[in-house]
Design a protein around this motif. Sequence first.
Motif, PDB file in Angstrom:
ATOM      1  N   PHE A  12       0.860  -1.178   0.000  1.00  0.00           N
ATOM      2  CA  PHE A  12       0.000   0.000   0.000  1.00  0.00           C
ATOM      3  C   PHE A  12       0.900   1.233   0.000  1.00  0.00           C
ATOM      4  N   ARG A  14       1.015   5.596   0.069  1.00  0.00           N
ATOM      5  CA  ARG A  14       0.331   6.886   0.244  1.00  0.00           C
ATOM      6  C   ARG A  14       1.068   7.889  -0.622  1.00  0.00           C
ATOM      7  N   ASN A  20      -5.133   8.768   1.643  1.00  0.00           N
ATOM      8  CA  ASN A  20      -5.154   7.388   2.129  1.00  0.00           C
ATOM      9  C   ASN A  20      -4.086   6.556   1.434  1.00  0.00           C
ATOM     10  N   HIS A  21      -3.688   5.485   2.103  1.00  0.00           N
ATOM     11  CA  HIS A  21      -2.839   4.495   1.442  1.00  0.00           C
ATOM     12  C   HIS A  21      -3.711   3.728   0.449  1.00  0.00           C
ATOM     13  N   LYS A  22      -3.163   3.402  -0.702  1.00  0.00           N
ATOM     14  CA  LYS A  22      -3.879   2.652  -1.746  1.00  0.00           C
ATOM     15  C   LYS A  22      -3.102   1.381  -2.058  1.00  0.00           C
ATOM     16  N   HIS A  23      -3.841   0.301  -2.272  1.00  0.00           N
ATOM     17  CA  HIS A  23      -3.196  -0.957  -2.654  1.00  0.00           C
ATOM     18  C   HIS A  23      -2.661  -0.809  -4.069  1.00  0.00           C
ATOM     19  N   VAL A  24      -1.374  -1.139  -4.230  1.00  0.00           N
ATOM     20  CA  VAL A  24      -0.752  -0.986  -5.545  1.00  0.00           C
ATOM     21  C   VAL A  24      -0.240  -2.296  -6.123  1.00  0.00           C
ATOM     22  N   HIS A  94      -9.955  16.868  -0.842  1.00  0.00           N
ATOM     23  CA  HIS A  94      -9.898  15.512  -0.319  1.00  0.00           C
ATOM     24  C   HIS A  94     -10.656  15.424   0.989  1.00  0.00           C
TER      25      HIS A  94
END
Length: 95
Positions: A12, A14, A20-24, A94
């Motif tokens: 994840f 940011r 937010n942290h995002k799944h990459v 945001h």
Amino acid sequence: MERREFPLWEVFVRARNGLNHKHVGSVHAADDRMAIEAARDTYTRRMEGVSLWVVPSASIVASDPGQAEVLFAPAEDKVYRHPTFYVVPDNVKHL
């Protein structure tokens, strides 16, 4: 000779402070330190992030998509939680 793979880790990122942290994606690594370094090398080569999280894939528990109706049904009677009751000003980028 037996071939053994390292455990799979979910990554994840940011992108900026305040987001937010995002799944990459995922990486294979022997431990958490190696997972962070592999995630950095793989997913932030162009300075795309300010923070990384790595989580062992085996530690993630997911709901059953076939049970979604039962799982999420209680939320339907709480209409005040839906964003239709709020006006977001145009200058807010945001939430």
